[in-house]
Design a protein around this motif. Structure first.
Motif, mmCIF file in Angstrom:
data_model
loop_
_atom_site.group_PDB
_atom_site.id
_atom_site.type_symbol
_atom_site.label_atom_id
_atom_site.label_comp_id
_atom_site.label_asym_id
_atom_site.label_seq_id
_atom_site.Cartn_x
_atom_site.Cartn_y
_atom_site.Cartn_z
ATOM 1 N N ARG A 11 39.395 28.061 39.332
ATOM 2 C CA ARG A 11 38.812 29.396 39.424
ATOM 3 C C ARG A 11 39.755 30.439 38.816
ATOM 4 N NH1 ARG A 11 37.413 29.295 44.466
ATOM 5 N NH2 ARG A 11 39.402 30.038 45.232
ATOM 6 N N ASP A 12 41.056 30.325 39.133
ATOM 7 C CA ASP A 12 42.036 31.270 38.587
ATOM 8 C C ASP A 12 42.108 31.182 37.067
ATOM 9 O OD1 ASP A 12 42.593 32.118 41.140
ATOM 10 O OD2 ASP A 12 44.514 31.058 41.290
ATOM 11 N N LEU A 13 42.132 29.953 36.539
ATOM 12 C CA LEU A 13 42.200 29.782 35.095
ATOM 13 C C LEU A 13 40.936 30.310 34.426
ATOM 14 C CD1 LEU A 13 43.885 26.287 34.799
ATOM 15 C CD2 LEU A 13 44.893 28.500 34.310
ATOM 16 N N HIS A 14 39.814 30.116 35.086
ATOM 17 C CA HIS A 14 38.556 30.644 34.554
ATOM 18 C C HIS A 14 38.609 32.176 34.523
ATOM 19 C CE1 HIS A 14 34.517 31.242 33.480
ATOM 20 N NE2 HIS A 14 33.889 30.839 34.542
ATOM 21 N N ASP A 15 39.129 32.771 35.582
ATOM 22 C CA ASP A 15 39.265 34.233 35.630
ATOM 23 C C ASP A 15 40.201 34.738 34.534
ATOM 24 O OD1 ASP A 15 37.550 34.299 37.791
ATOM 25 O OD2 ASP A 15 39.155 34.536 39.285
ATOM 26 N N PHE A 16 41.320 34.036 34.359
ATOM 27 C CA PHE A 16 42.261 34.429 33.303
ATOM 28 C C PHE A 16 41.616 34.300 31.928
ATOM 29 C CE2 PHE A 16 45.882 33.294 36.309
ATOM 30 C CZ PHE A 16 46.205 34.608 36.559
ATOM 31 N N ALA A 17 40.870 33.226 31.721
ATOM 32 C CA ALA A 17 40.197 33.030 30.429
ATOM 33 C C ALA A 17 39.168 34.128 30.186
ATOM 34 C CB ALA A 17 39.538 31.652 30.379
ATOM 35 N N GLU A 37 46.955 46.618 21.060
ATOM 36 C CA GLU A 37 47.111 46.683 22.512
ATOM 37 C C GLU A 37 46.177 45.701 23.211
ATOM 38 O OE1 GLU A 37 46.504 50.782 23.474
ATOM 39 O OE2 GLU A 37 48.387 51.408 22.546
ATOM 40 N N ALA A 38 44.954 45.579 22.718
ATOM 41 C CA ALA A 38 44.009 44.634 23.313
ATOM 42 C C ALA A 38 44.493 43.198 23.126
ATOM 43 C CB ALA A 38 42.621 44.815 22.707
ATOM 44 N N LEU A 39 45.037 42.906 21.958
ATOM 45 C CA LEU A 39 45.576 41.564 21.719
ATOM 46 C C LEU A 39 46.787 41.292 22.603
ATOM 47 C CD1 LEU A 39 45.216 41.284 17.850
ATOM 48 C CD2 LEU A 39 43.954 40.014 19.585
ATOM 49 N N ALA A 40 47.610 42.315 22.815
ATOM 50 C CA ALA A 40 48.771 42.158 23.688
ATOM 51 C C ALA A 40 48.318 41.855 25.120
ATOM 52 C CB ALA A 40 49.637 43.404 23.645
ATOM 53 N N ARG A 41 47.283 42.560 25.596
ATOM 54 C CA ARG A 41 46.759 42.309 26.946
ATOM 55 C C ARG A 41 46.197 40.892 27.032
ATOM 56 N NH1 ARG A 41 44.678 47.522 26.156
ATOM 57 N NH2 ARG A 41 42.600 46.653 25.769
ATOM 58 N N SER A 42 45.537 40.452 25.978
ATOM 59 C CA SER A 42 44.987 39.103 25.949
ATOM 60 C C SER A 42 46.103 38.060 26.005
ATOM 61 C CB SER A 42 44.153 38.914 24.689
ATOM 62 O OG SER A 42 43.647 37.614 24.624
ATOM 63 N N SER A 43 47.148 38.293 25.243
ATOM 64 C CA SER A 43 48.286 37.369 25.244
ATOM 65 C C SER A 43 48.925 37.286 26.621
ATOM 66 C CB SER A 43 49.336 37.821 24.233
ATOM 67 O OG SER A 43 48.824 37.714 22.935
ATOM 68 N N LYS A 44 49.034 38.424 27.293
ATOM 69 C CA LYS A 44 49.614 38.423 28.643
ATOM 70 C C LYS A 44 48.742 37.636 29.607
ATOM 71 C CE LYS A 44 52.163 42.723 28.204
ATOM 72 N NZ LYS A 44 52.294 44.123 28.623
ATOM 73 N N SER A 47 49.287 34.003 28.936
ATOM 74 C CA SER A 47 50.614 33.608 29.432
ATOM 75 C C SER A 47 50.600 33.432 30.944
ATOM 76 C CB SER A 47 51.661 34.647 29.044
ATOM 77 O OG SER A 47 51.839 34.659 27.657
ATOM 78 N N ARG A 48 49.920 34.341 31.644
ATOM 79 C CA ARG A 48 49.836 34.221 33.104
ATOM 80 C C ARG A 48 49.115 32.942 33.493
ATOM 81 N NH1 ARG A 48 48.376 39.710 32.965
ATOM 82 N NH2 ARG A 48 46.237 39.150 33.468
#
Length: 101
Positions: A11-17, A37-44, A47-48
């Motif tokens: 569930r967590d990985l699905h939320d992150f995806a 900035e949007a790509l940076a947020r996506s990368s973070k 990574s999480r």
């Protein structure tokens, strides 16, 4: 890993995806600094997710090691017999492969 842990992790990985996907869609609609900035947020977000997966794998490995150690200590003779059988099967497999080559 227990079933509940796997379910939570999934569930967590699905939320992150989903979060990463939203950021990437946002980046596709924007240009320049906004896209960066949007790509940076996506990368973070990705990574999480990777960090969470690594942590869960480490915890699962530690639990498995502890359980194996406990089992070996509790049943040393049975464990030796099983380990011997595994080694014998592997040796047989290797010898059969070598004889076919």
């Amino acid at each position: 890993m227990t079933h509940a842990t796997l379910k939570t992790l999934s569930r967590d990985l699905h939320d992150f995806a989903d979060e990463a996907s939203d950021h990437l869609k946002d980046a596709a609609r924007k240009t320049g600094t906004d896209a960066s900035e949007a790509l940076a947020r996506s990368s973070k977000a990705i990574s999480r997710a990777a960090d969470r997966l690594r942590d869960e794998a480490e915890n699962s490995a530690a639990t498995t090691r502890a359980q194996m150690s406990e089992t070996v200590r509790a049943y040393p003779v049975s464990t030796s017999v099983v380990a011997g059988a595994v080694v014998a099967l592997l040796a047989t497999f290797v010898l059969v492969r070598l004889s076919q080559a």
